[in-house]
Design an enzyme around this catalytic site. Structure first.
Site, PDB file in Angstrom:
ATOM      1  N   GLU A  46       0.902  -1.219   0.002  1.00  0.00           N
ATOM      2  CA  GLU A  46       0.121   0.053  -0.006  1.00  0.00           C
ATOM      3  C   GLU A  46       0.914   1.293   0.012  1.00  0.00           C
ATOM      4  OE1 GLU A  46      -2.142  -3.230   2.402  1.00  0.00           O
ATOM      5  OE2 GLU A  46      -0.280  -2.465   2.096  1.00  0.00           O
ATOM      6  N   CYS A  78       0.709   0.828   7.115  1.00  0.00           N
ATOM      7  CA  CYS A  78       0.027   1.147   6.087  1.00  0.00           C
ATOM      8  C   CYS A  78      -1.479   1.880   6.392  1.00  0.00           C
ATOM      9  CB  CYS A  78      -0.366   0.073   5.057  1.00  0.00           C
ATOM     10  SG  CYS A  78       1.239  -0.741   4.354  1.00  0.00           S
ATOM     11  N   TRP A 162      17.101 -39.615 -14.029  1.00  0.00           N
ATOM     12  CA  TRP A 162      15.964 -38.442 -14.356  1.00  0.00           C
ATOM     13  C   TRP A 162      14.824 -39.000 -14.915  1.00  0.00           C
ATOM     14  CZ3 TRP A 162      17.149 -33.967 -11.781  1.00  0.00           C
ATOM     15  CH2 TRP A 162      18.331 -33.870 -11.492  1.00  0.00           C
ATOM     16  N   LEU A 196      20.870 -28.396  -5.576  1.00  0.00           N
ATOM     17  CA  LEU A 196      19.560 -27.727  -5.109  1.00  0.00           C
ATOM     18  C   LEU A 196      19.555 -26.238  -4.976  1.00  0.00           C
ATOM     19  CD1 LEU A 196      19.128 -29.794  -1.566  1.00  0.00           C
ATOM     20  CD2 LEU A 196      18.218 -30.236  -3.851  1.00  0.00           C
ATOM     21  N   GLU A 286      11.809 -32.463  -0.968  1.00  0.00           N
ATOM     22  CA  GLU A 286      12.194 -33.275  -2.388  1.00  0.00           C
ATOM     23  C   GLU A 286      12.473 -34.554  -2.054  1.00  0.00           C
ATOM     24  OE1 GLU A 286      14.514 -31.542  -5.289  1.00  0.00           O
ATOM     25  OE2 GLU A 286      13.119 -29.744  -5.873  1.00  0.00           O
TER      26      GLU A 286
END
Length: 354
Positions: A46, A78, A162, A196, A286
Site C-alpha cells: 500500500e 499502512c 531423471w 539444490l 524433495e
C-alpha cells in the site's frame, strides 16, 4: 483487484516473512499506481502504491488487510499512510491473521469506506504458505517428487535418474525460485550430489532458497555440492552425529542444527518449529522416499506436487517404501497440468485449511 493479485504474485518469493501483497490505486475508473511488498524491511504494497501519487478521493485495492502498529513493525503502518493520503475507499481481498481486523476497523473509524472479500478465493490460494505460517508458526510444506507410471522415482541400476522432460524440470526450478527453503535427506545427497539451487531458464536465480539437509547420522559428504556455493545451507542433525563432521560443515559456512531423534530419524516437528523461528515461510521437501514417507506419516505435508512421467520402469526405487505410510493419503482440490509429455498433479493434503 486482478491487477493487485498480479502484482502480489510477482513479489512472491522476495518478501518473507512478510506476505506478498499487491495494491493498486484507481481514480475515475483508471489505475494510476501499482505497488507490491518490498523485500523484508522495505515498504509494504500500500505504501509503495501511494508513493508519488495524489490519492485524495481515490479507491485503493489491496490483496491483504492493511497493517496497523504492532511489535516488531519495521515500516510505518499502512493504515496510517492510507488515512493520511486522503483515500476515500479501500477494497480488501482478505483479512490478515497477523492483524485480525483492526486494520479495517482503523480505516472505517477514519471515515473511509471499506469492502472486504473481492478476490478472496484466488488471494487465499496465493497466500496459503503465509497463512499456514501465521496460524502455526511453522513453514508450509510442499512434497515434490517425480514418478514413473508404475510408481518408481528412479532406477539407478539401469542408469535412470531423471524421469521427466525439460518442461517439467523448468517448472520445478520456477517453484524453487519463489520458495524459502528446499529439503532433502542424506540418501539423496549421497546418491545424486545435487546442488539444490534455483535455475529457471537455465540461469542461476539471484535469490536462492535455503537448502536443508536432513542427516541425523552425519553421513553426507562434507564436500557435497549442497554444502558449497553461494546459497545458504542448514544441516539438520542430532547430538549423535560425529562432532568432526559438524565442525567441518561449520567450516564451510553451513548452519548446523542439533535436534532430537524420533522413530523415523530427526524429529520433523522440532525441525519445522526451528525453521519457522528463522522466518522460513515455505518449504519444498524433495525426498528421498524415506524422508517423504516420514513427512506424510507425521501429517506435515500441506500440498503435493507430483510430476508423472509416461514411463514404465519395471524396476527401481519406489516412491514410498512399503509399510512406512500408516494410512492412505488423499488429495483435495486437485489440478492436473500437462507439461509436454509429463503431467503435474497438484493438490492439498493434511488437516489444515486456511
Amino acid at each position: 483487484m486482478e491487477a493487485a493479485i498480479a502484482a502480489a504474485r510477482a513479489a512472491r518469493g522476495h518478501t518473507s516473512p512478510n506476505p506478498w501483497v499487491g495494491a493498486v490505486i484507481v481514480r475515475d475508473g483508471r489505475i494510476v499506481s501499482t505497488g507490491a511488498t518490498s523485500p523484508y524491511g522495505g515498504p509494504h504494497a500500500e505504501a509503495a502504491a501511494l508513493a508519488n501519487v495524489d490519492a485524495r478521493g481515490a479507491t485503493l485495492y489491496t490483496t491483504l488487510e492493511p497493517c496497523v502498529p504492532f511489535e516488531g513493525n519495521r515500516t510505518p503502518p499502512c493504515s496510517d499512510a492510507i488515512i493520511a493520503a486522503g483515500v476515500a475507499r479501500v477494497v480488501v481481498g482478505i483479512l490478515d491473521p497477523h492483524v485480525g481486523g483492526p486494520g479495517v476497523a482503523r480505516l472505517r473509524a477514519a471515515g473511509i469506506a471499506v469492502e472486504v472479500g473481492d478476490g478472496a478465493v484466488a488471494i487465499t490460494e496465493l497466500l496459503r504458505p503465509y497463512l499456514r505460517f501465521r496460524s502455526s508458526g511453522r513453514p508450509y510444506v510442499i512434497a515434490k517428487f517425480a514418478v514413473s507410471l508404475d510408481g518408481m522415482v528412479g532406477a539407478p541400476e539401469a542408469g535412470i535418474r531423471w524421469l521427466t522432460g525439460s518442461r517439467a524440470i523448468e517448472r520445478a526450478h520456477e517453484d524453487r525460485a519463489w520458495i524459502d527453503a528446499i529439503l532433502v535427506g542424506s540418501g539423496t545427497v549421497i546418491a545424486d550430489d545435487p546442488s539444490l539451487t534455483a535455475r529457471p531458464g537455465g540461469t542461476s536465480a539471484a535469490r536462492q532458497p535455503i537448502r536443508v539437509v536432513l542427516d541425523g547420522r552425519g553421513r553426507s559428504p562434507v564436500l557435497a555440492q549442497v554444502f558449497g556455493g553461494d546459497a545458504p545451507t542448514i544441516a539438520a542433525t542430532s547430538a549423535g552425529a560425529p562432532r568432526e563432521w559438524k565442525e567441518a560443515l561449520r567450516g564451510r559456512g553451513v548452519t548446523v542444527l542439533e535436534l532430537e531423534n524420533d522413530e523415523s530419524g530427526v524429529n520433523l516437528h522440532q525441525l519445522l518449529a526451528a525453521l519457522g523461528q528463522r522466518n522460513i515461510v515455505s518449504l519444498i521437501a524433495e525426498g528421498g522416499p524415506t524422508v517423504l514417507a516420514a513427512f506424510f506419516a507425521d501429517d506435515l505435508v500441506d500440498e503435493v506436487r507430483a510430476y508423472v512421467a509416461p514411463r514404465l520402469l519395471g524396476q527401481g526405487v519406489p516412491l514410498l517404501p512399503r509399510g512406512l505410510l500408516p494410512q492412505p493419503v488423499e488429495l483435495r482440490d486437485v489440478v492436473v497440468e500437462p507439461l509436454g509429455a509429463d503431467v503435474l498433479v497438484r493438490g492439498y493434503t493434511g488437516r489444515w485449511s486456511p
